[in-house]
Design a protein around this motif. Structure first.
Motif, PDB file in Angstrom:
ATOM      1  N   TYR A  35       0.744  -1.355  -0.196  1.00 13.36           N
ATOM      2  CA  TYR A  35       0.380   0.478  -0.072  1.00 13.36           C
ATOM      3  C   TYR A  35       0.890   1.121   0.102  1.00 13.36           C
ATOM      4  CZ  TYR A  35      -3.885  -2.313   1.209  1.00 13.36           C
ATOM      5  OH  TYR A  35      -5.551  -2.979   0.986  1.00 13.36           O
ATOM      6  N   MET A  36       1.560   1.199   0.550  1.00 13.09           N
ATOM      7  CA  MET A  36       2.402   2.110   1.082  1.00 13.09           C
ATOM      8  C   MET A  36       3.478   2.296  -0.225  1.00 13.09           C
ATOM      9  SD  MET A  36       3.563   2.513   5.105  1.00 13.09           S
ATOM     10  CE  MET A  36       4.109   0.954   5.094  1.00 13.09           C
ATOM     11  N   LYS A  37       4.134   1.954  -0.722  1.00 10.23           N
ATOM     12  CA  LYS A  37       5.155   1.824  -2.213  1.00 10.23           C
ATOM     13  C   LYS A  37       3.994   2.215  -3.634  1.00 10.23           C
ATOM     14  CE  LYS A  37       8.902  -0.470  -0.759  1.00 10.23           C
ATOM     15  NZ  LYS A  37       9.365  -2.085  -0.073  1.00 10.23           N
ATOM     16  N   THR A  38       2.994   1.827  -3.244  1.00  6.81           N
ATOM     17  CA  THR A  38       1.627   2.603  -4.391  1.00  6.81           C
ATOM     18  C   THR A  38       1.478   3.125  -4.242  1.00  6.81           C
ATOM     19  OG1 THR A  38       1.328   0.122  -4.480  1.00  6.81           O
ATOM     20  CG2 THR A  38      -0.251   1.206  -5.717  1.00  6.81           C
ATOM     21  N   ARG A  39       1.222   4.068  -3.127  1.00  2.00           N
ATOM     22  CA  ARG A  39       0.800   5.010  -2.785  1.00  2.00           C
ATOM     23  C   ARG A  39       1.858   6.438  -3.351  1.00  2.00           C
ATOM     24  NH1 ARG A  39      -4.856   5.143  -1.431  1.00  2.00           N
ATOM     25  NH2 ARG A  39      -4.755   6.683   0.140  1.00  2.00           N
ATOM     26  N   ALA A  40       3.135   5.763  -2.204  1.00  2.00           N
ATOM     27  CA  ALA A  40       4.125   6.632  -2.882  1.00  2.00           C
ATOM     28  C   ALA A  40       4.258   7.299  -3.926  1.00  2.00           C
ATOM     29  CB  ALA A  40       4.278   6.423  -1.576  1.00  2.00           C
ATOM     30  N   GLN A  41       4.200   6.277  -4.875  1.00  2.00           N
ATOM     31  CA  GLN A  41       4.562   6.325  -6.064  1.00  2.00           C
ATOM     32  C   GLN A  41       3.935   6.528  -6.870  1.00  2.00           C
ATOM     33  OE1 GLN A  41       7.320   3.755  -7.483  1.00  2.00           O
ATOM     34  NE2 GLN A  41       8.374   2.637  -5.871  1.00  2.00           N
ATOM     35  N   GLY A  42       2.902   6.500  -6.634  1.00  2.00           N
ATOM     36  CA  GLY A  42       1.536   6.476  -7.925  1.00  2.00           C
ATOM     37  C   GLY A  42       0.876   7.518  -7.440  1.00  2.00           C
ATOM     38  N   PHE A  43       0.822   8.275  -6.475  1.00  2.93           N
ATOM     39  CA  PHE A  43      -0.162  10.011  -6.132  1.00  2.93           C
ATOM     40  C   PHE A  43       1.295  10.841  -6.253  1.00  2.93           C
ATOM     41  CE2 PHE A  43      -3.210   7.791  -4.020  1.00  2.93           C
ATOM     42  CZ  PHE A  43      -4.198   7.433  -4.335  1.00  2.93           C
ATOM     43  N   GLY A  44       0.989  12.389  -7.072  1.00  6.96           N
ATOM     44  CA  GLY A  44       1.737  13.519  -7.185  1.00  6.96           C
ATOM     45  C   GLY A  44       1.702  14.282  -5.750  1.00  6.96           C
ATOM     46  N   LYS A  45       2.177  14.705  -5.361  1.00  3.71           N
ATOM     47  CA  LYS A  45       1.997  15.857  -4.364  1.00  3.71           C
ATOM     48  C   LYS A  45       1.082  16.558  -3.845  1.00  3.71           C
ATOM     49  CE  LYS A  45       5.109  18.937  -2.723  1.00  3.71           C
ATOM     50  NZ  LYS A  45       7.209  20.419  -2.829  1.00  3.71           N
ATOM     51  N   GLU A  46       0.614  17.372  -4.713  1.00  8.19           N
ATOM     52  CA  GLU A  46      -1.133  17.772  -4.580  1.00  8.19           C
ATOM     53  C   GLU A  46      -2.500  16.878  -3.959  1.00  8.19           C
ATOM     54  OE1 GLU A  46      -1.615  21.165  -3.815  1.00  8.19           O
ATOM     55  OE2 GLU A  46      -3.150  20.734  -3.338  1.00  8.19           O
ATOM     56  N   VAL A  47      -1.980  15.565  -4.729  1.00  9.41           N
ATOM     57  CA  VAL A  47      -2.472  14.897  -3.996  1.00  9.41           C
ATOM     58  C   VAL A  47      -2.658  14.479  -2.806  1.00  9.41           C
ATOM     59  CG1 VAL A  47      -3.730  11.921  -4.545  1.00  9.41           C
ATOM     60  CG2 VAL A  47      -3.810  13.766  -6.502  1.00  9.41           C
ATOM     61  N   LYS A  48      -1.396  13.845  -2.348  1.00  8.01           N
ATOM     62  CA  LYS A  48      -1.150  13.152  -0.766  1.00  8.01           C
ATOM     63  C   LYS A  48      -1.210  14.174  -0.421  1.00  8.01           C
ATOM     64  CE  LYS A  48       3.147  10.827  -2.669  1.00  8.01           C
ATOM     65  NZ  LYS A  48       4.192  11.054  -3.146  1.00  8.01           N
ATOM     66  N   ARG A  49      -0.742  15.549  -0.349  1.00 10.59           N
ATOM     67  CA  ARG A  49      -1.400  16.920   0.173  1.00 10.59           C
ATOM     68  C   ARG A  49      -3.160  16.994   0.961  1.00 10.59           C
ATOM     69  NH1 ARG A  49       1.944  21.571  -0.825  1.00 10.59           N
ATOM     70  NH2 ARG A  49       0.978  21.293  -2.474  1.00 10.59           N
ATOM     71  N   ARG A  50      -3.519  16.742  -0.293  1.00 10.99           N
ATOM     72  CA  ARG A  50      -4.975  16.985   0.223  1.00 10.99           C
ATOM     73  C   ARG A  50      -5.616  15.534   0.603  1.00 10.99           C
ATOM     74  NH1 ARG A  50      -7.884  20.589  -4.399  1.00 10.99           N
ATOM     75  NH2 ARG A  50      -6.248  21.751  -4.724  1.00 10.99           N
ATOM     76  N   ILE A  51      -4.541  13.909   0.597  1.00 11.62           N
ATOM     77  CA  ILE A  51      -5.200  13.371   1.198  1.00 11.62           C
ATOM     78  C   ILE A  51      -4.580  13.558   2.972  1.00 11.62           C
ATOM     79  CG2 ILE A  51      -4.811  11.158   1.717  1.00 11.62           C
ATOM     80  CD1 ILE A  51      -4.464  10.624  -1.451  1.00 11.62           C
ATOM     81  N   LEU A  52      -3.505  13.740   3.492  1.00  9.36           N
ATOM     82  CA  LEU A  52      -3.252  13.896   4.683  1.00  9.36           C
ATOM     83  C   LEU A  52      -3.994  14.996   4.793  1.00  9.36           C
ATOM     84  CD1 LEU A  52       0.154  14.046   3.690  1.00  9.36           C
ATOM     85  CD2 LEU A  52      -0.922  12.500   5.595  1.00  9.36           C
ATOM     86  N   ILE A  53      -4.654  15.665   4.319  1.00 11.57           N
ATOM     87  CA  ILE A  53      -5.838  17.420   5.051  1.00 11.57           C
ATOM     88  C   ILE A  53      -7.714  16.386   5.292  1.00 11.57           C
ATOM     89  CG2 ILE A  53      -6.643  19.619   4.993  1.00 11.57           C
ATOM     90  CD1 ILE A  53      -4.481  20.607   2.675  1.00 11.57           C
ATOM     91  N   GLY A  54      -7.211  15.674   3.885  1.00 11.14           N
ATOM     92  CA  GLY A  54      -8.910  15.275   4.395  1.00 11.14           C
ATOM     93  C   GLY A  54      -8.545  14.075   5.831  1.00 11.14           C
ATOM     94  N   THR A  55      -7.654  13.126   5.862  1.00 10.45           N
ATOM     95  CA  THR A  55      -7.804  12.265   6.627  1.00 10.45           C
ATOM     96  C   THR A  55      -7.502  12.671   8.106  1.00 10.45           C
ATOM     97  OG1 THR A  55      -6.950  10.988   5.092  1.00 10.45           O
ATOM     98  CG2 THR A  55      -6.485  10.759   7.539  1.00 10.45           C
ATOM     99  N   TYR A  56      -7.367  14.319   7.767  1.00 11.70           N
ATOM    100  CA  TYR A  56      -6.696  14.768   9.051  1.00 11.70           C
ATOM    101  C   TYR A  56      -7.851  15.385   9.957  1.00 11.70           C
ATOM    102  CZ  TYR A  56      -5.186  18.269  12.540  1.00 11.70           C
ATOM    103  OH  TYR A  56      -4.998  18.991  14.046  1.00 11.70           O
ATOM    104  N   VAL A  57      -8.909  15.804   8.604  1.00 11.89           N
ATOM    105  CA  VAL A  57     -10.343  16.578   9.326  1.00 11.89           C
ATOM    106  C   VAL A  57     -10.593  15.958   9.501  1.00 11.89           C
ATOM    107  CG1 VAL A  57      -9.989  18.414   8.238  1.00 11.89           C
ATOM    108  CG2 VAL A  57     -11.298  16.704   7.345  1.00 11.89           C
ATOM    109  N   LEU A  58     -11.100  14.472   9.190  1.00 10.46           N
ATOM    110  CA  LEU A  58     -12.379  13.348   9.624  1.00 10.46           C
ATOM    111  C   LEU A  58     -11.492  12.546  10.692  1.00 10.46           C
ATOM    112  CD1 LEU A  58     -12.977  11.978   6.191  1.00 10.46           C
ATOM    113  CD2 LEU A  58     -14.629  13.413   7.639  1.00 10.46           C
ATOM    114  N   SER A  59     -10.314  13.132  11.455  1.00  3.42           N
ATOM    115  CA  SER A  59      -9.778  12.152  12.262  1.00  3.42           C
ATOM    116  C   SER A  59     -10.074  11.745  13.839  1.00  3.42           C
ATOM    117  CB  SER A  59      -8.008  12.245  13.031  1.00  3.42           C
ATOM    118  OG  SER A  59      -7.792  13.229  12.500  1.00  3.42           O
ATOM    119  N   ALA A  60     -10.359  11.614  14.737  1.00  6.94           N
ATOM    120  CA  ALA A  60     -11.326  11.176  15.605  1.00  6.94           C
ATOM    121  C   ALA A  60     -10.877  12.814  16.934  1.00  6.94           C
ATOM    122  CB  ALA A  60     -10.979   9.622  16.316  1.00  6.94           C
ATOM    123  N   GLY A  61     -11.539  13.344  17.831  1.00  9.01           N
ATOM    124  CA  GLY A  61     -10.920  14.264  17.455  1.00  9.01           C
ATOM    125  C   GLY A  61     -11.243  15.572  17.032  1.00  9.01           C
ATOM    126  N   TYR A  62     -10.693  15.542  16.146  1.00  9.82           N
ATOM    127  CA  TYR A  62     -10.589  16.883  15.458  1.00  9.82           C
ATOM    128  C   TYR A  62     -11.460  17.187  14.190  1.00  9.82           C
ATOM    129  CZ  TYR A  62      -6.029  16.519  16.079  1.00  9.82           C
ATOM    130  OH  TYR A  62      -4.467  17.202  17.236  1.00  9.82           O
TER     131      TYR A  62
END
Lengths: 488, 484
Positions: A346-373
């Motif tokens: 998973y990590m290798k595929t998604r690290a190589q498969g997605f570009g920087k902006e997509v990763k940024r948005r996945i991280l933002i999105g994961t963060y805003v949905l996470s427990a406590g936030y």
């Protein structure tokens, strides 16, 4: 024959009906133009064989008096629409080589009306961007250039390939998708017409999802009428999309040419922030003047929650994207980078498969949905979304449509604005509120900047009232006499 | 009697709540048109939606909603006319979307209750907290290849109902009885087949222990237990583990655990660092599910009579004991079978036959009511033959054994084997005369006051008649003959 590519869709239909030329000829002219304009990098995948085969079948249908609304018209398809047997990348490495075994509803509707597919056009990766710079398949060049320098400009995004192709006459029209401005902003940057219809107007089935509650397909074309013809073909209820709206699709083309006498045009005061470029303000005032001349009234309206729209959008859209993009995991399709374990793969595929902006948005999105936030971000953003929508509702008690700029600037140069994502995000400040409210928004070229670049104005309508937008846009188009051929 | 576990520090009470995952009976999956049949070739029942291909969208299957509403009504629960599907996000190879579509804050069904009959004859009520609808995941198989795992997506997207009980259960017996009762209700409703072996019903078991009068202590969740027996075993094992932890001065961590029936222990499944944050949020691909009151009312009107109501009716109309009625109504087939046998006959006699010989025969032959060699019609006819005196009770049992063996009707067997009861006064008198003649000494003893010998004579007469003599007539005739 080369000027065949300069026709509008409506003109081309008339020409083929009269027998002046065939769809095969029209298609060949476009394929030749595409070959000449490869430097624009508008297309990711060209489908010349398919295009000619479709054109031949189209000519037979026309001969048999069975012509559809887009019979024989060569179109470009944003590479976010799944096309059966034809690579669909979403501008991402992770989907490189993916050939869907199914067709999106919107493209199927176009083919049903006789349209011809020239190929799949470039876009920001997973439609995330406002410059087309995030595509794995390279940046797209805007066919327009500044008078003052020779720098290559961005076509806008995410539907940058669509906008560039239409502006450069290497497609008569193109499909786009708009999540926060991805049809309207590139239409403005490239001097063409683009409409994001009401959420629910076009089926999302078979369109690679970015943010499901915002994504909406729409047409990009050189004239208001062409956009109306295309939208008529693309729209319609689809039982395969639970968010598509039941009910008949109006004949949008009938709105083109109708009087706008007495129409109340709202001007949101919050859209005139300090520091807005005087060129943009001038274009806006000009647009209002045209509408007034045609008998419309001006009213000032207020959209008080506008200042929260960008922040709201950059919580909601990444949140949905973080979940929507979980399916690109290397297990069933697209890129797989082998790993020592499932997690490693998973990590290798998604690290190589997605570009920087997509990763940024996945991280933002994961963060805003996470427990406590969740409550601090996602839940609050949903409440703001409701407030923003009710702002519009309130405004539409006083006005029948709103007129605003489409983007705060004309097209910028490739490479500009890249280091600071916030500046890039600000490009969508006028389009995002409409998306959050699910309303239809149309961008059309209103004139040129001092440096010779197209400036777009946006018309915003009530839910499912695209007809009023087409009506007003046609009036403005007539007044603007925009010289679309100034693009090279 | 409260169920208590004795520890070193005295008795402990256990507190249990169950989350039952019940597969909805429907031909198609929750959000796609793919089939749901059990045992199909791996990956043969998978649509592009189930495999989460790009651009695929879920569309709710109305049948699954109807089934869940039906179940909610069967559990006497509140139906929420508006509910919301939410995404539960986590990565796993058998979860193609990277999220499970479930319901979180707004479930389809709210609070309800299940009346549970306990082995000791008591009844207790277990509250239902909620019922929600969700997608099942696919199946991972790690034993098919030395280095690879195989994934079967046939189950991916199949509709499940998660039925969450309140922490009202206080013993393994109550847990077992609750599960059986729930299964019985689901089967009556036709909303879940309840086959735990095939995985169409699985339970997550929440267990905690406490001293009498205390508030709830920390619970552990035992995941995916797939039989009633294992649920009962795992509760006791887990409760004992927790008691030991507390009594040795430790504290219980809230965690998910796995029950190993072979070793008779529960094990921690994942540590806290690996705990999932599911990032629930409303699924933007689906609008809130809104039901019309008419839709719910129509389902309510079509509900079958459920076990509790049927039991009450059996007690009231057939005069059965609550226990007998309870046994008969466990599944609809038994109850229906009993009713056809009892119709127009002595209902207690019918109940005795159905619950005694008939259930015994099914058990020993491994058959079900559907495959039984003895039909309700034939069993009823047999009871009629007893009633009209054609067969004695003893003969009837012989005939029944033959019915089980051959599947023939009792009348045919009586005819064929000449088992008809002798009711001819002359013939019986002849046998009596014969017996009295052969036992002249006993006749004398009887007549001199040894009444107890009467039973001996009855036995001898019955024996001499090959069991066919009508016992009532034998009694009467023998009495008068012996009286001289």
């Amino acid at each position: 024959m080369s000027d065949l590519t300069h026709l509008t869709i409506a003109e081309a239909e008339a020409g083929m009906d009269k027998g002046d030329f065939t769809s095969v000829e029209l298609t060949k002219a476009h394929l030749a133009a595409m070959a000449k304009h490869k430097d624009l990098n508008a297309y990711i995948t060209e489908t010349p064989d398919q295009a000619l085969a479709m054109a031949e079948r189209s000519d037979k249908r026309r001969a048999g008096k069975q012509a559809g609304w887009l019979e024989g018209i060569p179109l470009a398809i944003k590479d976010l629409f799944c096309t059966e047997g034809v690579q669909t990348t979403a501008g991402s490495h992770i989907l490189e080589g993916f050939k869907p075994p199914y067709e999106s509803t919107v493209t199927a509707n176009l083919w049903k009306q006789g349209a011809v597919m020239l190929g799949k056009v470039n876009l920001d990766e997973f439609a995330m961007g406002s410059s087309n710079m995030t595509s794995y398949y390279g940046a797209v060049k805007n066919p327009w250039k500044r008078q003052s320098d020779a720098k290559d400009l961005v076509p806008g995004g995410s539907s940058g390939g669509s906008a560039a192709a239409v502006a450069a006459c290497i497609a008569m029209g193109a499909t786009g998708t708009d999540t926060g401005g991805s049809i309207r902003q590139p239409a403005a940057f490239c001097g063409i017409v683009g409409i994001k219809p009401t959420y629910g107007r076009c089926s999302r089935f078979g369109i690679v999802a970015f943010a499901s509650s915002l994504d909406q397909a729409g047409p990009m074309a050189r004239t208001v009428k062409d956009a109306a013809i295309m939208l008529k073909a693309m729209a319609g209820h689809d039982p395969k999309d639970s968010t598509s709206t039941p009910g008949p699709t109006p004949d949008f083309t009938k709105a083109v040419g109708q009087s706008i006498k007495g129409l109340r045009v709202g001007v949101p005061k919050e859209y005139r922030p300090e520091g807005l470029s005087s060129e943009i303000v001038a274009a806006w005032d000009q647009g209002l003047a045209w509408l007034k001349e045609a008998g419309a009234e001006m009213v000032e309206v207020s959209l008080p929650h506008t200042k929260y729209a960008l922040a709201t959008y950059y919580i909601v859209a990444p949140a949905e994207a973080s979940s929507n993009l979980a399916r690109y995991d290397g297990v069933r399709f697209g890129l797989r980078v082998p790993g020592q374990s499932l997690d490693d793969m998973y990590m290798k595929t998604r690290a190589q498969g997605f570009g920087k902006e997509v990763k940024r948005r996945i991280l933002i999105g994961t963060y805003v949905l996470s427990a406590g936030y969740y409550d601090a971000y996602y839940a609050k953003a949903q409440k703001l979304r409701t407030l923003i929508a009710s702002d519009f509702k309130q405004a539409f008690t006083k006005a029948d449509l709103l007129l605003t700029p489409t983007a705060p600037t004309p097209a910028f140069a490739i490479g500009e604005n890249l280091d600071d994502p916030i500046t890039m995000y600000l490009n969508d400040v006028f389009t995002i509120p409409t998306s959050l409210a699910g309303l239809p928004g149309l961008s059309l070229p209103a004139g040129l900047s001092a440096d010779g670049l197209p400036l777009g104005l946006q018309l915003i309508g009530r839910p499912f009232d695209e007809e009023t937008l087409f009506k007003a846009a046609a009036v403005m188009e007539q007044a603007a006499q925009f010289k679309r051929w100034e693009a090279r | 009697m409260a169920y208590l576990l004795e520890g070193e520090t005295g008795p402990w009470e256990i507190v249990v709540g169950l989350e039952v995952h019940a597969q909805v009976v429907s031909n198609a999956k929750l959000f796609s048109g793919a089939a749901t049949a059990f045992g199909a070739e791996p990956n043969s029942q998978v649509s592009f939606v189930d495999a989460a291909f790009p651009g695929m969208l879920p569309v709710i299957n109305e049948m699954c909603v109807e089934q869940a509403v039906r179940t909610g009504l069967g559990l006497k629960a509140k139906i929420n006319l508006e509910s919301v599907f939410a995404r539960k996000n986590y990565f796993y190879a058998d979860l193609p979307q990277g999220y499970q579509i479930s319901q979180y804050e707004k479930p389809l069904v709210g609070e309800g209750q299940v009346i549970v009959d306990l082995p000791d004859g008591r009844s207790t009520v277990v509250g239902i907290e909620r019922l929600h609808v969700e997608q099942d995941a696919g199946k991972s198989m790690h034993d098919q290849h030395p280095t690879k795992s195989c994934i079967d997506l046939n189950r991916s997207g199949v509709a499940l109902m998660e039925i969450v009980s309140k922490p009202d259960i206080r013993s393994p017996d109550e847990a077992g009885a609750y599960l059986r009762k729930l299964r019985s209700i689901l089967r009556y409703l036709g909303t879940c087949d309840g086959n735990m072996e095939e995985g169409s019903m699985r339970a997550d078991v929440n267990v905690s222990v406490r001293k009498s009068g205390e508030d709830y202590r920390t619970r552990c969740e035992i995941k995916n237990v797939n039989s009633v027996r294992f649920v009962m075993q795992s509760i006791e094992v887990e409760a004992r583990r927790q008691i030991e932890v507390y009594e040795s001065g430790g504290s219980v961590d809230q965690e998910t655990r796995l029950f190993d029936p072979g070793k008779g222990e529960t094990r921690s499944m994942r540590s806290k660092e690996h705990a999932h944050d599911y990032r629930y949020f409303p699924d933007p691909d689906l609008l809130p599910l809104k039901l019309k009151p008419d839709f719910v009312a129509a389902i309510k009107d079509s509900l079958p009579e459920l076990p509790d109501e049927k039991k009450d009716r059996f007690v009231r109309d057939y005069g059965l004991s609550p226990y007998d009625a309870g046994v008969l109504v466990v599944d609809r087939a038994s109850a229906d079978f009993f009713e056809s046998v009892a119709k127009g006959r002595d209902s207690k006699l019918a109940a005795n036959w159905v619950m005694g010989d008939f259930f015994g025969a099914l058990n020993s032959t491994g058959k079900t009511i559907e495959t039984s060699p003895v039909s309700a019609q034939n069993l009823g006819d047999l009871i009629d033959l007893i009633g009209d005196g054609t067969l004695s009770g003893r003969l009837a049992k012989d005939v029944f054994a033959l019915m089980v063996e051959t599947g023939k009707s009792p009348a045919a067997l009586v005819e064929e084997k000449g088992l008809k009861q002798v009711t001819d006064t002359g013939a019986i008198e002849a046998v009596i005369d014969q017996v009295m003649a052969a036992n002249a000494d006993k006749v004398a003893e009887y007549r001199s006051g040894k009444d107890k010998l009467f039973g001996f004579f009855v036995g001898q007469v019955m024996k001499a008649s090959g069991g066919k003599a009508n016992p009532g007539m034998v009694n009467d005739l023998l009495k008068s003959k012996l009286a001289g």
